[in-house]
Design a protein around this motif. Structure first.
Motif, PDB file in Angstrom:
ATOM      1  N   LEU A  17       0.837  -1.214   0.000  1.00 28.61           N
ATOM      2  CA  LEU A  17       0.000   0.000   0.000  1.00 28.61           C
ATOM      3  C   LEU A  17       0.865   1.255   0.000  1.00 28.61           C
ATOM      4  O   LEU A  17       0.585   2.220  -0.686  1.00 28.61           O
ATOM      5  N   LYS A  18       1.983   1.174   0.784  1.00 25.24           N
ATOM      6  CA  LYS A  18       2.872   2.349   0.851  1.00 25.24           C
ATOM      7  C   LYS A  18       3.561   2.576  -0.486  1.00 25.24           C
ATOM      8  O   LYS A  18       3.751   3.714  -0.921  1.00 25.24           O
ATOM      9  N   LEU A  34     -11.317   5.109   6.625  1.00 23.99           N
ATOM     10  CA  LEU A  34     -10.691   4.202   7.587  1.00 23.99           C
ATOM     11  C   LEU A  34      -9.177   4.213   7.446  1.00 23.99           C
ATOM     12  O   LEU A  34      -8.451   4.182   8.424  1.00 23.99           O
ATOM     13  N   PHE A  35      -8.713   4.248   6.214  1.00 21.13           N
ATOM     14  CA  PHE A  35      -7.264   4.293   5.977  1.00 21.13           C
ATOM     15  C   PHE A  35      -7.024   4.926   4.622  1.00 21.13           C
ATOM     16  O   PHE A  35      -7.942   5.020   3.790  1.00 21.13           O
ATOM     17  N   ALA A  36      -5.779   5.396   4.414  1.00 20.24           N
ATOM     18  CA  ALA A  36      -5.407   5.958   3.110  1.00 20.24           C
ATOM     19  C   ALA A  36      -3.918   5.739   2.927  1.00 20.24           C
ATOM     20  O   ALA A  36      -3.141   5.899   3.885  1.00 20.24           O
ATOM     21  N   ASN A  37      -3.511   5.332   1.770  1.00 17.44           N
ATOM     22  CA  ASN A  37      -2.067   5.119   1.548  1.00 17.44           C
ATOM     23  C   ASN A  37      -1.389   6.450   1.204  1.00 17.44           C
ATOM     24  O   ASN A  37      -2.090   7.446   0.904  1.00 17.44           O
ATOM     25  N   PRO A  38      -0.044   6.506   1.239  1.00 19.87           N
ATOM     26  CA  PRO A  38       0.642   7.783   1.004  1.00 19.87           C
ATOM     27  C   PRO A  38       0.276   8.403  -0.349  1.00 19.87           C
ATOM     28  O   PRO A  38       0.155   9.624  -0.453  1.00 19.87           O
ATOM     29  N   ALA A  39       0.109   7.561  -1.394  1.00 22.06           N
ATOM     30  CA  ALA A  39      -0.194   8.116  -2.713  1.00 22.06           C
ATOM     31  C   ALA A  39      -1.535   8.845  -2.692  1.00 22.06           C
ATOM     32  O   ALA A  39      -1.684   9.935  -3.258  1.00 22.06           O
ATOM     33  N   ALA A  40      -2.528   8.260  -1.987  1.00 21.41           N
ATOM     34  CA  ALA A  40      -3.855   8.898  -1.923  1.00 21.41           C
ATOM     35  C   ALA A  40      -3.743  10.235  -1.199  1.00 21.41           C
ATOM     36  O   ALA A  40      -4.305  11.245  -1.640  1.00 21.41           O
ATOM     37  N   VAL A  41      -2.981  10.222  -0.084  1.00 17.99           N
ATOM     38  CA  VAL A  41      -2.818  11.451   0.711  1.00 17.99           C
ATOM     39  C   VAL A  41      -2.153  12.528  -0.138  1.00 17.99           C
ATOM     40  O   VAL A  41      -2.624  13.660  -0.225  1.00 17.99           O
ATOM     41  N   LEU A  48      -2.786  12.809   6.364  1.00 15.56           N
ATOM     42  CA  LEU A  48      -3.463  11.580   6.757  1.00 15.56           C
ATOM     43  C   LEU A  48      -4.478  11.877   7.865  1.00 15.56           C
ATOM     44  O   LEU A  48      -5.605  11.381   7.845  1.00 15.56           O
ATOM     45  N   GLU A  49      -4.056  12.743   8.801  1.00 14.63           N
ATOM     46  CA  GLU A  49      -4.939  13.079   9.934  1.00 14.63           C
ATOM     47  C   GLU A  49      -6.222  13.741   9.436  1.00 14.63           C
ATOM     48  O   GLU A  49      -7.300  13.525   9.984  1.00 14.63           O
ATOM     49  N   GLU A  50      -6.085  14.568   8.395  1.00 16.88           N
ATOM     50  CA  GLU A  50      -7.284  15.252   7.875  1.00 16.88           C
ATOM     51  C   GLU A  50      -8.249  14.267   7.221  1.00 16.88           C
ATOM     52  O   GLU A  50      -9.444  14.521   7.144  1.00 16.88           O
ATOM     53  N   MET A  51      -7.677  13.140   6.761  1.00 15.33           N
ATOM     54  CA  MET A  51      -8.535  12.192   6.044  1.00 15.33           C
ATOM     55  C   MET A  51      -9.193  11.180   6.976  1.00 15.33           C
ATOM     56  O   MET A  51     -10.388  10.941   6.904  1.00 15.33           O
TER      57      MET A  51
END
Ligand code: ADP
Length: 386
Positions: A17-18, A34-41, A48-51
């Protein structure tokens, strides 16, 4: 051991994912991230915290390619946890935190555990580069189309230039006749014969006919050289080819070969670009005339016949010497010519015009000697049959 394996798998999943260049994030069935990988962020411009823990729909706005917003009830991302199906979207627009946007394709897959849909995982790809490449390709194609239309137009102009002196002669004939009839009318009116008026009127009528004939020749020439947009209309192919045969025949002037035109009356009208089809016929006929230069009893036959369901086949046949060896294998390539002053682009232009009409142009040697060039024009129905 099982725990160790599970930890290892988890490790790999994290690493994948990373490392992924695609954005991946998950939402619960309320739409909270629930989660987001670095590319999405990184792609969406949030931290990440905002998401995490926030409603995805409110953060990453996504719209139709035309800019329309999705109401939550129609959102393809949420659809996955509503109907439990995988939803693929080929093109959509995601909006970053800073208000800029980028085109994406994505897949929204339901997360199911023990038969219960817990949410969805969304994997998306920035397709800006692909879209740019597509736009550049479309632009290049458009430029090529314009260049090709220019080349076809130039080729018509050059054909007309080469035919100019014969055509001028053809127009001179009715003009000379008009002058003759007008002088005759004047003589009758100046004379004192009892039927002078009637004969003057007859002369003037003949002069009018000749003027119309000259006008018609000029109209056809003008039509042929005008640089119009390529437009298709429903045409009687027999009549269109007939006009081109006449034009080429006029230009053949005093040459001593015979020209025959055979048209099957039962052919249906077709959607064609009239001027460009006439260009093909004139080109093929002029090639035939050139091939017949040193042939005694030269003859050109043009056939228009029905072909497949609703299509038409046009053939231009001559009894010349046939193909020179040096052009045999490369006949339809541009700049292939056996003539000292030939450009060698005629047949390649003819072929692309015919192919633009969904047809084919082929050359074959006649059994009795000479060449036959055949091309087809198809309706969309006969095209799909082919
Ligand atoms: P160009 O007429 O300028 O040479 P084309 O592409 O129209 O260019 O024709 C290419 C070549 O094909 C001609 O030079 C000639 O050798 C050959 N050709 C075309 N039509 C005929 C024909 N009817 N008979 C014999 N050769 C032909």
């Amino acid at each position: 051991m099982a725990d160790e394996n599970q930890a290892l798998t988890q490790n790999y999943t994290d690493l994948i994912l990373k490392a992924s260049g695609d954005g991946v994030y998950g939402v619960d069935n309320q739409g909270y991230t629930l989660f987001a990988n670095p590319a999405a962020v990184q792609m969406c411009g949030y931290t990440l915290e905002e998401m995490i823990g926030h409603k995805q729909h409110e953060l990453i706005h996504h719209t139709h390619p035309d800019g329309r917003h999705y109401p939550v009830s129609e959102c393809p991302i949420y659809a996955a946890f509503r109907d439990g199906e995988v939803h693929r979207v080929d093109t959509e627009v995601f909006w970053r935190k800073d208000g800029s946007s980028f085109p994406v394709e994505y897949v929204s897959t339901p997360i199911v555990e023990d038969g219960v849909i817990l949410g969805a995982v969304i994997s998306f790809r920035d397709i800006t580069k692909r879209r740019e490449a597509e736009a550049a390709l479309a632009q290049t194609r458009e430029r090529a189309r314009i260049l090709e239309a220019d080349l076809q137009h130039l080729s018509r102009l050059s054909a007309m230039g080469e035919m100019a002196s014969e055509l001028a002669h053809e127009i001179n004939q009715p003009l000379t006749a008009i002058a003759g009839y007008a002088s005759a009318a004047k003589r009758f009116l100046n004379g004192s014969k009892p039927d002078a008026n009637t004969r003057a009127v007859e002369s003037i009528e003949k002069a009018v006919d000749q003027a119309l004939r000259a006008g018609e020749i000029i109209r056809r020439l003008r039509e042929f050289v005008v640089k119009g947009n390529s437009t298709q209309s429903l045409e009687d192919v027999g009549a269109v080819v007939g006009e081109a045969v006449n034009l080429a025949a006029l230009a053949a002037g005093t040459a001593s070969f015979e020209i025959n035109f055979h048209v099957d009356p039962a052919i249906d009208p077709l959607m064609i670009d009239k001027i460009r089809i006439q260009q093909v016929v004139v080109n093929l006929m002029r090639n035939a005339f050139e091939a017949l230069e040193n042939v005694e009893e030269g003859r050109v036959d043009v056939f228009v016949a029905a072909y497949q369901s609703g299509g038409v086949e046009v053939a231009v046949s001559d009894n010349g010497p046939g193909l020179a060896n040096e052009v045999r294998d490369t006949l339809f390539q541009a700049f292939v010519t056996s003539k000292e002053s030939g450009m060698g682009v005629g047949l390649s232009i003819c072929r692309s015009i015919v192919e633009d009409h969904g047809g084919t142009l082929i050359a074959e040697e006649n059994e009795t000697g000479g060449m036959k060039f055949r091309f087809t024009l198809l309706t969309s129905q006969s095209e799909s049959e082919t």
